[in-house]
Write a protein that holds these residues in place. Structure first.
Motif, PDB file in Angstrom:
ATOM      1  N   ARG A  68     119.312 113.916  36.499  1.00 45.31           N
ATOM      2  CA  ARG A  68     120.193 114.422  35.451  1.00 45.31           C
ATOM      3  C   ARG A  68     119.435 114.832  34.190  1.00 45.31           C
ATOM      4  N   GLY A  69     118.139 114.579  34.162  1.00 43.62           N
ATOM      5  CA  GLY A  69     117.341 114.927  32.990  1.00 43.62           C
ATOM      6  C   GLY A  69     117.717 114.141  31.749  1.00 43.62           C
ATOM      7  N   LEU A  70     118.038 112.858  31.905  1.00 43.44           N
ATOM      8  CA  LEU A  70     118.510 112.044  30.789  1.00 43.44           C
ATOM      9  C   LEU A  70     117.366 111.343  30.067  1.00 43.44           C
ATOM     10  N   GLU A  71     117.534 111.200  28.768  1.00 41.60           N
ATOM     11  CA  GLU A  71     116.728 110.264  27.994  1.00 41.60           C
ATOM     12  C   GLU A  71     117.543 108.964  27.951  1.00 41.60           C
ATOM     13  N   TYR A  72     117.149 108.006  28.749  1.00 42.74           N
ATOM     14  CA  TYR A  72     117.990 106.847  29.044  1.00 42.74           C
ATOM     15  C   TYR A  72     117.348 105.592  28.473  1.00 42.74           C
ATOM     16  N   THR A  73     118.119 104.845  27.660  1.00 45.31           N
ATOM     17  CA  THR A  73     117.616 103.644  27.018  1.00 45.31           C
ATOM     18  C   THR A  73     118.488 102.450  27.378  1.00 45.31           C
ATOM     19  N   LEU A  74     117.854 101.350  27.741  1.00 44.95           N
ATOM     20  CA  LEU A  74     118.548 100.080  27.938  1.00 44.95           C
ATOM     21  C   LEU A  74     118.448  99.278  26.648  1.00 44.95           C
ATOM     22  N   LEU A  75     119.591  98.892  26.101  1.00 50.91           N
ATOM     23  CA  LEU A  75     119.611  98.047  24.908  1.00 50.91           C
ATOM     24  C   LEU A  75     120.168  96.688  25.292  1.00 50.91           C
ATOM     25  N   ASP A  76     119.470  95.631  24.912  1.00 55.00           N
ATOM     26  CA  ASP A  76     119.922  94.274  25.201  1.00 55.00           C
ATOM     27  C   ASP A  76     119.424  93.352  24.107  1.00 55.00           C
ATOM     28  N   ILE A  77     120.196  92.319  23.812  1.00 51.22           N
ATOM     29  CA  ILE A  77     119.775  91.339  22.816  1.00 51.22           C
ATOM     30  C   ILE A  77     118.682  90.431  23.351  1.00 51.22           C
ATOM     31  N   SER A  78     118.589  90.335  24.679  1.00 49.16           N
ATOM     32  CA  SER A  78     117.686  89.386  25.314  1.00 49.16           C
ATOM     33  C   SER A  78     116.441  90.069  25.868  1.00 49.16           C
ATOM     34  N   ALA A  79     115.277  89.649  25.380  1.00 49.63           N
ATOM     35  CA  ALA A  79     114.023  90.150  25.942  1.00 49.63           C
ATOM     36  C   ALA A  79     113.873  89.705  27.389  1.00 49.63           C
ATOM     37  N   ALA A  90     113.186 102.830  29.643  1.00 50.32           N
ATOM     38  CA  ALA A  90     112.960 102.639  28.211  1.00 50.32           C
ATOM     39  C   ALA A  90     113.825 101.481  27.761  1.00 50.32           C
ATOM     40  N   ARG A  91     113.236 100.540  27.040  1.00 45.62           N
ATOM     41  CA  ARG A  91     113.935  99.328  26.642  1.00 45.62           C
ATOM     42  C   ARG A  91     113.979  99.209  25.124  1.00 45.62           C
ATOM     43  N   LEU A  92     115.078  98.651  24.618  1.00 46.62           N
ATOM     44  CA  LEU A  92     115.214  98.410  23.188  1.00 46.62           C
ATOM     45  C   LEU A  92     115.895  97.065  23.001  1.00 46.62           C
ATOM     46  N   GLN A  93     115.186  96.107  22.400  1.00 44.92           N
ATOM     47  CA  GLN A  93     115.780  94.802  22.131  1.00 44.92           C
ATOM     48  C   GLN A  93     116.458  94.844  20.768  1.00 44.92           C
ATOM     49  N   ALA A  94     117.771  94.615  20.751  1.00 45.76           N
ATOM     50  CA  ALA A  94     118.540  94.649  19.505  1.00 45.76           C
ATOM     51  C   ALA A  94     119.865  93.943  19.729  1.00 45.76           C
ATOM     52  N   ASP A  95     120.454  93.472  18.646  1.00 45.90           N
ATOM     53  CA  ASP A  95     121.765  92.826  18.674  1.00 45.90           C
ATOM     54  C   ASP A  95     122.823  93.861  18.318  1.00 45.90           C
ATOM     55  N   ILE A  96     123.652  94.210  19.280  1.00 48.27           N
ATOM     56  CA  ILE A  96     124.645  95.252  19.068  1.00 48.27           C
ATOM     57  C   ILE A  96     125.694  94.818  18.042  1.00 48.27           C
ATOM     58  N   CYS A  97     125.744  93.534  17.703  1.00 48.79           N
ATOM     59  CA  CYS A  97     126.694  93.054  16.694  1.00 48.79           C
ATOM     60  C   CYS A  97     126.036  92.782  15.340  1.00 48.79           C
ATOM     61  N   ASP A  98     124.802  93.188  15.185  1.00 44.21           N
ATOM     62  CA  ASP A  98     124.113  92.991  13.912  1.00 44.21           C
ATOM     63  C   ASP A  98     124.701  93.943  12.865  1.00 44.21           C
ATOM     64  N   PRO A  99     125.281  93.427  11.765  1.00 43.73           N
ATOM     65  CA  PRO A  99     125.836  94.326  10.740  1.00 43.73           C
ATOM     66  C   PRO A  99     124.804  95.256  10.131  1.00 43.73           C
ATOM     67  N   GLU A 100     123.531  94.869  10.233  1.00 48.73           N
ATOM     68  CA  GLU A 100     122.457  95.693   9.669  1.00 48.73           C
ATOM     69  C   GLU A 100     121.735  96.500  10.752  1.00 48.73           C
ATOM     70  N   LEU A 101     122.354  96.667  11.882  1.00 49.25           N
ATOM     71  CA  LEU A 101     121.713  97.385  12.990  1.00 49.25           C
ATOM     72  C   LEU A 101     121.276  98.779  12.545  1.00 49.25           C
ATOM     73  N   ASP A 102     120.013  99.078  12.769  1.00 45.50           N
ATOM     74  CA  ASP A 102     119.441 100.372  12.387  1.00 45.50           C
ATOM     75  C   ASP A 102     118.757 100.960  13.610  1.00 45.50           C
ATOM     76  N   MET A 103     119.371 101.957  14.214  1.00 44.08           N
ATOM     77  CA  MET A 103     118.851 102.534  15.446  1.00 44.08           C
ATOM     78  C   MET A 103     117.831 103.618  15.142  1.00 44.08           C
ATOM     79  N   PRO A 104     116.779 103.723  15.958  1.00 41.74           N
ATOM     80  CA  PRO A 104     115.778 104.767  15.732  1.00 41.74           C
ATOM     81  C   PRO A 104     116.272 106.161  16.081  1.00 41.74           C
ATOM     82  N   ALA A 105     117.369 106.240  16.851  1.00 42.81           N
ATOM     83  CA  ALA A 105     117.890 107.556  17.237  1.00 42.81           C
ATOM     84  C   ALA A 105     119.374 107.420  17.530  1.00 42.81           C
ATOM     85  N   ARG A 106     120.062 108.561  17.574  1.00 41.10           N
ATOM     86  CA  ARG A 106     121.464 108.581  17.958  1.00 41.10           C
ATOM     87  C   ARG A 106     121.582 109.053  19.404  1.00 41.10           C
ATOM     88  N   PHE A 107     122.754 108.785  19.997  1.00 52.47           N
ATOM     89  CA  PHE A 107     122.962 109.083  21.404  1.00 52.47           C
ATOM     90  C   PHE A 107     124.213 109.935  21.591  1.00 52.47           C
TER      91      PHE A 107
END
Length: 256
Positions: A68-79, A90-107
């Protein structure tokens, strides 16, 4: 603008404002999910996709992603969970409920499967997903709902007790399907109130599907038959408060 076709093929639809509401049996929720996800990717044709909470079990294979030619990222709070994903994601460790969540890109497309019940603040979850989406971007979530008895018990009982019950009634691989605390915040069927509060956040609710029944009585044949008959009755005479699972399709921005 509502979806041109239902996520669940052949299901009856009810309009609530711009949202399309439909009901079905939970068997179809599970069996139709891969095709439903593929249909949404075909319809919206996203380029940048983020799967939330899919660390151990990504919904799309690397082959599907490449095709599909996707830029696909897995986001999880747990390493630890992210480490279980096959090499190549591609992996990104982050808390999806963090009020200060700052993503490096939009989707263009963000989705989750059996994650929403595990976040402690459903409102913050949806606000953060909205911030992750490009204008007009789409979010798709598949989750269990209160007030189905097994999930209500999971919410109210001590984790040690629910772990024993799960082992007895629905055993699973403890590594690939690890049990996490469940809160069921904002995990509801397609009620008018639920739709309104999602719209107040800035979403257009495109499609909201409620499903009745579950497989937790599989080892109790008599109970399973009664439960199956009740689930089929509720599909014909639905109440959004009695669903067991839901699909939720959202767009960043008010539908026109």
């Amino acid at each position: 603008m509502p979806l041109a076709r239902p996520i669940i093929h052949g299901s009856a639809q009810i309009a609530y404002g711009n949202a399309q509401i439909a009901y079905g049996n939970s068997k179809s929720a599970w069996s139709e999910y891969p095709r439903g996800l593929a249909d949404l990717l075909d319809r919206f044709k996203p380029r940048r996709v983020c799967e939330l909470g899919g660390g151990a079990n990504p919904a799309l294979s690397l082959e599907d992603i490449a095709a599909r030619g996707l830029e696909y990222t897995l986001l999880d709070i747990s390493a630890e969970e992210l480490a279980k994903a096959p090499a190549g994601y591609a992996r990104l460790q982050a808390d999806i409920c963090d009020p200060e969540l700052d993503m490096p890109a939009r989707f263009d497309f963000v989705f989750s499967r059996m994650l929403l019940e595990h976040v402690p603040d459903g409102g913050q979850f949806h606000r953060n997903v909205l911030k992750m989406l490009e204008p007009g971007g789409v979010a798709f979530h598949f989750f269990p709902t209160l007030f189905s008895p097994p999930f209500l018990a999971n919410r109210l009982m001590k984790p040690a007790w629910t772990a024993r019950l799960l082992s007895a009634f629905a055993p699973r691989d403890p590594v690939r399907e690890k049990k996490f605390p469940a809160y069921y915040s904002w995990c509801r069927g397609p009620t008018a109130g639920q739709i309104r509060r999602l719209e107040r956040l800035g979403y257009a609710v495109l499609d909201y599907r409620g499903f009745f029944g579950h497989n937790y009585y599989a080892r109790l044949p008599a109970v399973r038959r009664v439960h199956g008959a009740l689930a089929n009755f509720l599909v014909r005479h639905p109440s959004p408060l009695l669903t067991s699972y839901a699909y939720l399709l959202l767009r960043n921005g008010v539908a026109t």
